[in-house]
Design a protein around this motif. Structure first.
Motif: not given
Length: 310
Positions: A2-4, A288-292
């Motif tokens: 898992t990368s993101e 990394s963590v990204r919020t949609l």
């Protein structure tokens, strides 16, 4: 590996859950422990255990509550029989029923006076369904799927209305409503659908999230209807999906060969559990963590009278 991590927006607590938990916490501060709560205040293990630690006692039968005690009805609502028994026993009562569930109860009572019978779409045995069906002595016919629609036998079809549990799958409910309308063309639908805004928003967010990831994790307890619907929805959209009560439930094998993980939470799951899952996924390799982008919910429901803290 898992990368993101992609976070669905919105996710987690809704206004009705926030209000229900606030009611218990305010009552504990104002009246002291113990505070009795009929049924789990919301369907989340962490929330229930946290409130137990603070002095809440969760019960199913009113006979378990001592005279003069403070009693709170859960966010799912209760039948008229339970309300009347609680009043008869003389408890100090606060009603944490979600206002969107109460709206369904009010509509039922109004149409019942006009002579309507009802088709209710919902899950048998769920406390919200029991509370809603318990608003009337008779005249509500529960259907769980399209097959049940063919078996429903209302006494008359001139005045027939449809109501739904607030935490259903929007798509499933639409399919069942279509079957009801096909069999009973004159059926009256709610002016606004009964499925609550938070359930709808979280399902829409999963529809946006699922195609962008290799696996979806839903934070929620097994008893949570809306959390279960989120997992089913991701699955139906072709993305492997798993529901976890906490980070400890994560299985590293789920992420083998998976690059992007989608993460959401049911309306009764607190953000602390989401953060713990993110932490665990970082341990498993996420960088990394990204919020949609998604709807920002601003709805707030007021507390009942008599619970404001000075």
């Amino acid at each position: 590996m898992t990368s993101e991590i992609l976070l669905a927006e919105p996710r987690g607590f809704c206004a009705g859950v926030d209000r229900a938990i606030d009611i218990v916490e305010h009552a504990l501060v104002k009246f002291g422990r113990p505070i009795y709560v009929r049924h789990e205040i919301v369907h989340n293990t962490y929330v229930v255990n946290d409130l137990k630690d603070k002095g809440a006692i969760f019960i199913e039968e009113l006979s378990e509550v001592p005279p003069g005690a403070t009693l709170i009805f859960s966010a799912h609502g209760v039948s008229l029989a339970v309300q009347q028994e609680a009043e008869r026993r003389g408890f100090r009562i606060f009603d944490a029923t979600c206002p969107l569930v109460s709206k369904v109860h009010v509509e039922l009572a109004k149409l019942h006076k006009e002579g309507y019978e009802f088709i209710m779409i919902g899950h048998k045995g769920h406390p919200e369904v029991e509370g809603t069906m318990g608003q009337l002595d008779s005249g509500i016919h529960l259907v769980e799927d399209v097959a049940d629609v063919a078996k429903a036998q209302p006494a008359q079809t001139e005045k027939l209305a449809v109501v739904t549990q607030t935490t259903l799958s929007v798509d499933d409910a639409a399919e069942i409503v279509a079957a009801v309308k096909a069999r009973f063309p004159q059926v009256r639908e709610p002016k606004q659908q009964d499925i609550c805004y938070a359930t709808q928003n979280r399902q829409d967010a999963v529809k946006l999230l699922s195609p962008q990831v290799d696996v979806v994790i839903v934070v929620g307890s097994p008893t949570s209807s809306n959390s279960n619907r989120l997992r089913e929805l991701a699955d139906r959209l072709g993305t492997p999906a798993y529901m976890v009560d906490s980070a400890a439930d994560l299985d590293p094998a789920w992420f083998d060969g998976k690059n992007k993980v989608g993460l959401t939470a049911g309306a009764s799951a607190p953000d602390v559990l989401v953060q713990a899952v993110i932490h665990r996924l970082r341990d498993l390799g996420a960088v990394s963590v990204r919020t949609l982008d998604g709807i920002q919910e601003t709805i707030k429901f007021p507390l009942p009278k008599g619970l404001k803290l000075d």
